[in-house]
Design a protein around this motif. Structure first.
Motif, PDB file in Angstrom:
ATOM      1  N   MET A  29       0.754  -1.215  -0.072  1.00 49.32           N
ATOM      2  CA  MET A  29       0.018   0.121   0.038  1.00 49.32           C
ATOM      3  C   MET A  29       0.894   1.202   0.090  1.00 49.32           C
ATOM      4  N   SER A  30       1.967   1.257   0.784  1.00 53.00           N
ATOM      5  CA  SER A  30       2.836   2.384   0.883  1.00 53.00           C
ATOM      6  C   SER A  30       3.416   2.866  -0.337  1.00 53.00           C
ATOM      7  N   ILE A  31       3.721   1.758  -1.262  1.00 51.54           N
ATOM      8  CA  ILE A  31       4.434   1.924  -2.493  1.00 51.54           C
ATOM      9  C   ILE A  31       3.290   2.549  -3.533  1.00 51.54           C
ATOM     10  N   ASN A  32       2.079   2.155  -3.236  1.00 49.99           N
ATOM     11  CA  ASN A  32       0.944   2.724  -4.094  1.00 49.99           C
ATOM     12  C   ASN A  32       0.619   3.974  -3.775  1.00 49.99           C
ATOM     13  N   PHE A  33       0.951   4.630  -2.690  1.00 47.22           N
ATOM     14  CA  PHE A  33       0.956   5.840  -2.218  1.00 47.22           C
ATOM     15  C   PHE A  33       1.892   6.761  -2.870  1.00 47.22           C
ATOM     16  N   ARG A  34       2.971   6.318  -2.887  1.00 47.94           N
ATOM     17  CA  ARG A  34       4.198   6.999  -3.497  1.00 47.94           C
ATOM     18  C   ARG A  34       3.879   7.220  -4.927  1.00 47.94           C
ATOM     19  N   ALA A  35       3.413   5.937  -5.656  1.00 46.73           N
ATOM     20  CA  ALA A  35       3.362   5.794  -7.224  1.00 46.73           C
ATOM     21  C   ALA A  35       2.156   6.805  -7.620  1.00 46.73           C
ATOM     22  N   THR A  36       1.062   7.048  -6.719  1.00 39.69           N
ATOM     23  CA  THR A  36       0.138   7.589  -7.066  1.00 39.69           C
ATOM     24  C   THR A  36       0.383   9.376  -7.087  1.00 39.69           C
ATOM     25  N   ASN A  37       1.143   9.579  -6.006  1.00 39.18           N
ATOM     26  CA  ASN A  37       1.551  10.937  -5.877  1.00 39.18           C
ATOM     27  C   ASN A  37       2.583  11.442  -6.966  1.00 39.18           C
ATOM     28  N   GLU A  38       3.435  10.315  -7.551  1.00 42.34           N
ATOM     29  CA  GLU A  38       4.303  10.571  -8.534  1.00 42.34           C
ATOM     30  C   GLU A  38       3.588  10.878  -9.735  1.00 42.34           C
ATOM     31  N   LEU A  39       2.149  10.138 -10.131  1.00 42.61           N
ATOM     32  CA  LEU A  39       1.710  10.327 -11.285  1.00 42.61           C
ATOM     33  C   LEU A  39       0.889  11.745 -11.123  1.00 42.61           C
ATOM     34  N   ALA A  40       0.274  12.141  -9.960  1.00 37.22           N
ATOM     35  CA  ALA A  40      -0.139  13.315  -9.671  1.00 37.22           C
ATOM     36  C   ALA A  40       0.548  14.466  -9.903  1.00 37.22           C
ATOM     37  N   CYS A  49      -3.384  20.199 -14.059  1.00 40.43           N
ATOM     38  CA  CYS A  49      -4.351  19.512 -13.025  1.00 40.43           C
ATOM     39  C   CYS A  49      -3.858  20.112 -11.703  1.00 40.43           C
ATOM     40  N   THR A  50      -4.805  20.084 -10.879  1.00 43.46           N
ATOM     41  CA  THR A  50      -4.524  20.681  -9.358  1.00 43.46           C
ATOM     42  C   THR A  50      -4.986  19.220  -8.492  1.00 43.46           C
ATOM     43  N   ILE A  51      -4.332  17.994  -8.521  1.00 41.49           N
ATOM     44  CA  ILE A  51      -4.685  16.751  -8.006  1.00 41.49           C
ATOM     45  C   ILE A  51      -3.735  16.891  -6.475  1.00 41.49           C
ATOM     46  N   GLY A  52      -4.563  16.836  -5.281  1.00 39.08           N
ATOM     47  CA  GLY A  52      -3.892  16.765  -4.206  1.00 39.08           C
ATOM     48  C   GLY A  52      -3.131  15.514  -3.776  1.00 39.08           C
ATOM     49  N   TYR A  53      -2.002  15.761  -3.092  1.00 39.73           N
ATOM     50  CA  TYR A  53      -1.256  14.530  -2.869  1.00 39.73           C
ATOM     51  C   TYR A  53      -1.760  13.768  -1.598  1.00 39.73           C
ATOM     52  N   ILE A  54      -1.489  12.457  -1.179  1.00 44.84           N
ATOM     53  CA  ILE A  54      -2.024  11.485  -0.323  1.00 44.84           C
ATOM     54  C   ILE A  54      -0.966  11.150   0.549  1.00 44.84           C
ATOM     55  N   GLN A  55      -1.386  10.651   1.841  1.00 46.97           N
ATOM     56  CA  GLN A  55      -0.542  10.251   2.797  1.00 46.97           C
ATOM     57  C   GLN A  55      -1.156   9.040   3.524  1.00 46.97           C
ATOM     58  N   MET A  56      -0.302   8.129   3.866  1.00 48.27           N
ATOM     59  CA  MET A  56      -0.870   6.863   4.647  1.00 48.27           C
ATOM     60  C   MET A  56      -1.027   7.653   6.171  1.00 48.27           C
TER      61      MET A  56
END
Length: 225
Positions: A29-40, A49-56
């Motif tokens: 899950m942690s890796i997916n959080f980082r990957a999602t933020n990278e794409l954002a 775009c103005t996509i917010g970053y996420i944190q576990m």
């Protein structure tokens, strides 16, 4: 040692298996959080775009953290759909169809997309068209994200969902609280099987998701170099 452990000596081993599987799930899950933020970050920087970053959230449950990723992925899906709508609106039908035609040269597609973003943003980065084409022509959004979201929903709804992600021992005991003997053994075996099934599917889908994002982000890095 608990009475149930005396009656069923394999229970401590099962508990440890469950804790180990839980940690493996959290690492994924942690890796997916980082990957999602990278794409954002790529979408924000190059496509306006103005996509917010996420944190576990360590104090939250597995389900609550699954929901955070799902919401971010839904926003990414929405933004990519908007990009597609902008392309369709700004381009003549023939040019729009070229973006999805596998026979069309990729460089031509990139030039078409870049022209649209230059109009939309006033001044687009040199990689804007490349990123847009990669997102629209790949299965990153249509298949990869959809599969991963489906699995996250299943994990959140399963016996795993109620476990707080950082308090591993306490989280497991919450599931097993007041369960003794054969009942505890049955619950442990069921939980381990559930973890193994969900984790195997989740890891496979996550790897596809992360690989698709790397394809996009590597293009950006190549352009910078």
């Amino acid at each position: 040692m608990a009475l149930s452990d005396l009656l069923y000596p394999d229970n401590p081993k099962r508990r440890q298996e469950l804790i180990d599987l839980h940690q493996e799930l959290l690492n994924c899950m942690s890796i997916n959080f980082r990957a999602t933020n990278e794409l954002a970050g790529v979408l924000n920087e190059h496509l306006g775009c103005t996509i917010g970053y996420i944190q576990m959230r360590p104090s939250s449950t597995v389900k609550e953290n699954c929901d955070i990723i799902i919401q971010a992925m839904s926003e990414i899906q929405h933004q990519v759909q908007k990009i597609d709508s902008d392309m369709k609106e700004k381009l003549e039908p023939v040019l729009y169809q070229k973006l999805y035609d596998i026979k069309e040269p990729e460089l031509e597609k990139i030039a078409i997309a870049h022209k649209v973003f230059s109009i939309l943003l006033g001044e687009a980065t040199s990689t804007a068209g490349m990123v847009a084409v990669k997102l629209l022509s790949s299965n990153l959004i249509t298949l990869t994200v959809s599969n991963l979201v489906s699995l996250l929903v299943q994990i959140g709804a399963s016996v795993l969902g109620g476990i707080t992600i950082t308090i591993l021992g306490l989280g497991i005991e919450m599931i097993l609280h007041a369960i003794l003997g054969a009942v505890e053994r049955t619950q442990l075996l069921a939980a381990v099987r559930s973890y193994e099934k969900h984790l195997a599917e989740f890891k496979a889908a996550s790897e596809k998701y992360q690989r698709a994002i790397r394809e996009v982000t590597s293009l950006v890095r190549q352009q910078v170099q």
